[in-house]
Design a protein around this motif. Structure first.
Motif, PDB file in Angstrom:
ATOM      1  N   UNK A  33       8.155   5.860   4.787  1.00 30.03           N
ATOM      2  CA  UNK A  33       7.565   7.074   5.083  1.00 30.03           C
ATOM      3  C   UNK A  33       7.085   8.517   4.284  1.00 30.03           C
ATOM      4  N   UNK A  34       5.774   7.998   3.810  1.00 27.78           N
ATOM      5  CA  UNK A  34       5.693   8.991   2.922  1.00 27.78           C
ATOM      6  C   UNK A  34       5.187  10.392   3.173  1.00 27.78           C
ATOM      7  N   UNK A  35       4.795  10.434   4.955  1.00 28.09           N
ATOM      8  CA  UNK A  35       4.709  11.647   5.422  1.00 28.09           C
ATOM      9  C   UNK A  35       3.485  12.120   5.601  1.00 28.09           C
ATOM     10  N   UNK A  36       2.740  11.259   4.919  1.00 22.09           N
ATOM     11  CA  UNK A  36       0.875  10.738   4.873  1.00 22.09           C
ATOM     12  C   UNK A  36       0.939  10.615   6.266  1.00 22.09           C
ATOM     13  N   UNK A  37      -0.858  11.159   7.138  1.00 25.31           N
ATOM     14  CA  UNK A  37      -1.083  10.254   8.062  1.00 25.31           C
ATOM     15  C   UNK A  37      -1.928   9.172   7.721  1.00 25.31           C
ATOM     16  N   UNK A  38      -2.732   8.847   8.705  1.00 29.92           N
ATOM     17  CA  UNK A  38      -3.717   7.251   8.768  1.00 29.92           C
ATOM     18  C   UNK A  38      -4.959   8.163   8.856  1.00 29.92           C
ATOM     19  N   UNK A  39      -5.304   7.716   8.346  1.00 31.82           N
ATOM     20  CA  UNK A  39      -7.094   8.373   7.953  1.00 31.82           C
ATOM     21  C   UNK A  39      -7.867   7.246   9.924  1.00 31.82           C
ATOM     22  N   UNK A  40      -8.960   7.948  10.013  1.00 32.13           N
ATOM     23  CA  UNK A  40      -9.740   7.927  10.928  1.00 32.13           C
ATOM     24  C   UNK A  40     -10.576   6.527  10.642  1.00 32.13           C
ATOM     25  N   UNK A  41      -9.941   6.027  11.368  1.00 34.07           N
ATOM     26  CA  UNK A  41     -10.094   5.702  13.274  1.00 34.07           C
ATOM     27  C   UNK A  41      -8.443   5.347  13.854  1.00 34.07           C
ATOM     28  N   UNK A  42      -7.808   5.231  13.249  1.00 36.38           N
ATOM     29  CA  UNK A  42      -5.978   5.165  13.380  1.00 36.38           C
ATOM     30  C   UNK A  42      -5.354   3.993  12.867  1.00 36.38           C
ATOM     31  N   UNK A  43      -3.994   3.857  12.829  1.00 35.53           N
ATOM     32  CA  UNK A  43      -4.027   2.178  13.829  1.00 35.53           C
ATOM     33  C   UNK A  43      -3.952   1.929  15.449  1.00 35.53           C
ATOM     34  N   UNK A  44      -3.477   0.941  15.673  1.00 32.28           N
ATOM     35  CA  UNK A  44      -3.545   0.477  16.953  1.00 32.28           C
ATOM     36  C   UNK A  44      -2.107  -0.302  17.088  1.00 32.28           C
ATOM     37  N   UNK A  45      -0.631   0.508  17.168  1.00 33.33           N
ATOM     38  CA  UNK A  45       0.447  -0.109  17.246  1.00 33.33           C
ATOM     39  C   UNK A  45       0.675  -0.925  17.869  1.00 33.33           C
TER      40      UNK A  45
ATOM     41  N   UNK B 177       0.890  -1.040   0.124  1.00 30.60           N
ATOM     42  CA  UNK B 177       0.628  -0.047   0.145  1.00 30.60           C
ATOM     43  C   UNK B 177       1.031   0.971   0.182  1.00 30.60           C
ATOM     44  N   UNK B 178       0.738   1.859  -1.282  1.00 33.18           N
ATOM     45  CA  UNK B 178       1.420   2.952  -1.746  1.00 33.18           C
ATOM     46  C   UNK B 178       3.081   3.213  -0.555  1.00 33.18           C
ATOM     47  N   UNK B 179       3.233   2.193  -1.373  1.00 32.14           N
ATOM     48  CA  UNK B 179       5.054   1.666  -1.415  1.00 32.14           C
ATOM     49  C   UNK B 179       5.339   2.863   0.220  1.00 32.14           C
ATOM     50  N   UNK B 180       4.700   1.907   1.372  1.00 30.81           N
ATOM     51  CA  UNK B 180       5.102   2.333   2.554  1.00 30.81           C
ATOM     52  C   UNK B 180       4.647   1.356   3.009  1.00 30.81           C
ATOM     53  N   UNK B 181       4.126   0.355   2.701  1.00 31.78           N
ATOM     54  CA  UNK B 181       3.666  -0.476   4.362  1.00 31.78           C
ATOM     55  C   UNK B 181       3.153  -1.599   3.991  1.00 31.78           C
ATOM     56  N   UNK B 182       3.457  -2.705   4.273  1.00 34.59           N
ATOM     57  CA  UNK B 182       3.109  -4.060   3.552  1.00 34.59           C
ATOM     58  C   UNK B 182       1.582  -4.494   4.803  1.00 34.59           C
TER      59      UNK B 182
END
Length: 119
Positions: free
Chosen positions: A81-93, A38-43
């Motif tokens: 890191x692409x500088x974008x934020x995570x949309x609602x409802x966010x992530x839980x690390x 996804x977006x060349x930032x995450x699997x």
């Protein structure tokens, strides 16, 4: 809890956080997920069920974070890191990879990732 992620020849060690969501995730291990890019930032890979809520939702991430996205329900491994934020409802690390998360860059598209406990 210490875990290991294996994708092809890539082996990365990580530590899970101490929260209810991470503990619920640990109860699923060992597990192999087909992870898409996804977006060349995450699997990310789809879980068979939702996880317990218990970690603090975040709208940002760091390289090496292993995170839970509840709408999926999905697990994500952030390798760039692409500088974008995570949309609602966010992530839980759920935890963090010790080092070398950028190794996921070499896997274009889909890769199978095995996640297992090493404790």
């Amino acid at each position: 809890m210490r875990i290991r992620l294996t994708a092809g020849a890539t082996v990365l060690d990580a530590t899970l956080d101490d929260n209810a969501t991470a503990r619920d995730f640990a109860s699923l291990l060992p597990l192999t997920l087909r992870m898409d890019d996804l977006f060349k930032r995450e699997k990310y890979g789809h879980l068979s069920r939702s996880l317990a809520v218990g970690g603090e939702p975040r709208f940002s991430y760091e390289i090496g974070d292993i995170a839970y996205w509840s709408p999926g329900p999905d697990i994500a491994v952030f390798y760039d890191h692409d500088g974008e934020s995570i949309p609602d409802p966010g992530i839980i690390v759920l935890g963090e990879i010790d080092s070398g998360a950028d190794a996921f860059k070499k896997y274009d598209g889909t890769v199978d990732v095995t996640i297992e406990s090493v404790d």
